[in-house]
Design a protein around this motif. Structure first.
Motif, short mmCIF file in Angstrom:
data_model
loop_
_atom_site.label_atom_id
_atom_site.label_comp_id
_atom_site.label_asym_id
_atom_site.label_seq_id
_atom_site.Cartn_x
_atom_site.Cartn_y
_atom_site.Cartn_z
N GLY A 175 -98.92 58.25 41.13
CA GLY A 175 -99.83 59.00 42.00
C GLY A 175 -99.60 58.76 43.48
O GLY A 175 -99.86 59.63 44.31
N THR A 232 -105.58 67.74 38.19
CA THR A 232 -104.78 66.76 37.47
C THR A 232 -103.71 67.48 36.67
O THR A 232 -103.86 68.67 36.34
N THR A 269 -103.17 66.66 33.63
CA THR A 269 -103.81 66.84 32.33
C THR A 269 -104.42 68.23 32.24
O THR A 269 -104.21 68.97 31.27
N GLY A 287 -100.98 62.94 29.82
CA GLY A 287 -102.36 62.67 30.14
C GLY A 287 -103.20 62.58 28.88
O GLY A 287 -102.75 62.13 27.83
N THR A 306 -94.64 65.57 35.78
CA THR A 306 -95.54 64.70 36.52
C THR A 306 -94.92 63.33 36.79
O THR A 306 -95.04 62.80 37.90
N GLY A 321 -98.20 67.08 38.65
CA GLY A 321 -99.46 66.56 39.19
C GLY A 321 -99.22 65.24 39.90
O GLY A 321 -98.09 64.88 40.21
N LYS A 322 -100.31 64.53 40.14
CA LYS A 322 -100.30 63.21 40.77
C LYS A 322 -99.63 63.21 42.14
O LYS A 322 -100.28 63.35 43.17
N PRO A 375 -106.43 64.12 44.59
CA PRO A 375 -106.30 64.76 43.27
C PRO A 375 -105.70 66.16 43.36
O PRO A 375 -106.24 67.03 44.04
N GLY A 396 -102.83 69.03 41.11
CA GLY A 396 -101.93 69.37 40.02
C GLY A 396 -101.61 70.85 40.10
O GLY A 396 -102.26 71.61 40.84
#
Length: 451
Positions: free
Chosen positions: A80, A134, A136, A164, A257, A281-282, A289, A291
């Motif tokens: 992240g 995210t 996810t 995720g 990711t 993402g991340k 936050p 994604g």
């Protein structure tokens, strides 16, 4: 080669040292009675020392805890913070949005969003993009689109993949060669084999056997497994995966990711992959936050032409805070000014020095270990040769040895990703930081072997 009695003795010594070094973190953990598991998120309980370190601050690749210790951070928020902690361009962009422009979340677009979409297209090749908070969520929404497009119910994964907390992904290859729920899966809404299929990484025969059922909407993959060690593809594997998915009418979703470390366009660009959908993402938000998922223009047109799908209100492919002005501003700053093409060149060079240094120690002390590198990240595994699939990688895990090494390093000012032995480089990581790791790592090995 490891004397387990000696390992246990050294580990207990390191736990005592950890407790003595960190009384304020220990007290904070003990007093956290209103948090589930005493932590803000339960995975923070991956704590070799008996309690987690509590952060005071972080800049670049340095973290300070509330007991006043500074650490060289190779964990970087498990990817992240690959841009480095509080990178100045990201902080400036976020501050400008909050204090000067205003509007943290509005459910209205900003012009920055088109810039980010165009940059993601340059890097990953997908034509159009949609944002989430995210990876996810981006994976969940991409899966919904894949099912809608194909009319098929199941998603295919690699055993011991990481996407995720996507329900469908918590499937592994069982002893009989068929799919089963991943050990530890919490409260699965339905039996995972109802929604998913699974094959081992690098197993083309097993993959084709699963695709032959004709019920797989999409195969969601990491180009290399990254959360069970770094398991790299065999030569020609991805070309064969793409041919098989096309032959069986299955969409190919690539989750970049973690494999974003392979380069500015992830493994998709570095290895010339040809996905239908890309998820990321991340790291792209520099710690805010963020994604996104990207689609080919053809798929996007097919979805948008459907009048039976609710893509605007309650259809299941959006969140209120997704694509917020704050998140998009952070993505633009990260991609435009921090995780640039030139930054990746330096990060990958630094990771190569890290890899060579660890390999030198492995060779010099004749350890039955190995290390793999994926661009700006590297990870050693307690096996040789390095495992070729997720099940073998999982079997090579050694929790006692891993905890000892993590704790030994932490007591000497070095942080690795707590879940495994992953080291990630950010733009601020130096060769001197890497050499410091090597010195401490070799010292730990020498103590383990009694030399």
């Amino acid at each position: 080669m490891i004397d387990r009695a000696r390992l246990a003795e050294l580990f207990e010594r390191e736990r005592r040292n950890f407790a003595e070094r960190n009384p304020r973190s220990a007290a904070a953990y003990e007093n956290a009675s209103h948090l589930f598991g005493r932590v803000p998120m339960t995975w923070m309980n991956k704590k070799a020392g008996g309690f987690p370190l509590y952060i005071h601050g972080a800049r670049g690749n340095r973290v300070t805890d509330i007991d006043g210790h500074e650490y060289i951070d190779f964990a970087l928020g498990d990817t992240g913070a690959m841009a480095g902690h509080s990178a100045a361009p990201v902080v400036d962009a976020v501050g400008h949005r909050i204090f000067e422009q205003g509007g943290i979340t509005t459910m209205l677009p900003t012009e920055d969003a088109e810039w980010v979409g165009a940059e993601l297209t340059r890097r990953f090749g997908m034509d159009v993009w949609s944002f989430s908070l995210t990876a996810t969520d981006a994976n969940r929404w991409a899966i919904r689109l894949a099912r809608a497009l194909t009319g098929r119910p199941k998603i295919l994964f690699h055993s011991y993949c990481y996407h995720g907390s996507v329900d469908e992904s918590l499937i592994v290859v069982g002893p009989d060669g068929e799919g089963m729920s991943r050990p530890g899966n919490v409260g699965a809404p339905v039996k995972v084999t109802k929604t998913s299929r699974v094959a081992e990484f690098n197993d083309l025969e097993g993959l084709e056997n699963q695709l032959r059922h004709g019920d797989v909407a999409a195969m969601l993959i990491e180009p290399a497994l990254t959360n069970i060690g770094i398991v790299l593809p065999d030569p020609g594997y991805h070309e064969a995966v793409r041919e098989l998915t096309r032959r069986h009418g299955t969409l190919l979703l690539i989750d970049e990711t973690h494999t974003f470390s392979a380069g500015p366009g992830g493994a998709t660009k570095a290895w010339g992959l040809e996905p239908d959908i890309v998820v990321i993402g991340k790291a792209i938000g520099g710690g805010i936050p963020s994604g996104a998922y990207g689609l080919s223009g053809e798929l996007a047109e097919s979805i948008l032409a459907r009048d039976d799908l609710d893509l605007v209100d309650m259809g299941g492919v959006g969140g209120t805070l997704a694509g917020s002005p704050l998140s998009v501003a952070a993505m633009r700053a990260t991609l435009e000014k921090v995780l640039t093409d030139s930054a990746f060149e330096v990060m990958i060079e630094t990771a190569t020095v890290f890899t060579h240094g660890v390999q030198r120690v492995i060779d010099e002390y004749r350890l039955p270990w190995s290390i793999n590198q994926l661009g700006a990240r590297a990870e050693y595994r307690f096996a040789t040769p390095y495992p070729r699939n997720g099940t073998d990688a999982a079997a090579s895990a050694d929790g006692e040895l891993e905890d000892f090494l993590h704790l030994y390093l932490a007591n000497r000012g070095i942080l690795l990703t707590p879940f495994h032995n992953m080291a990630l480089m950010c733009p601020q990581t130096t060769i001197a930081d890497v050499e410091t790791h090597h010195d401490v790592f070799e010292q730990a090995v020498r103590e383990l072997l009694g030399r």
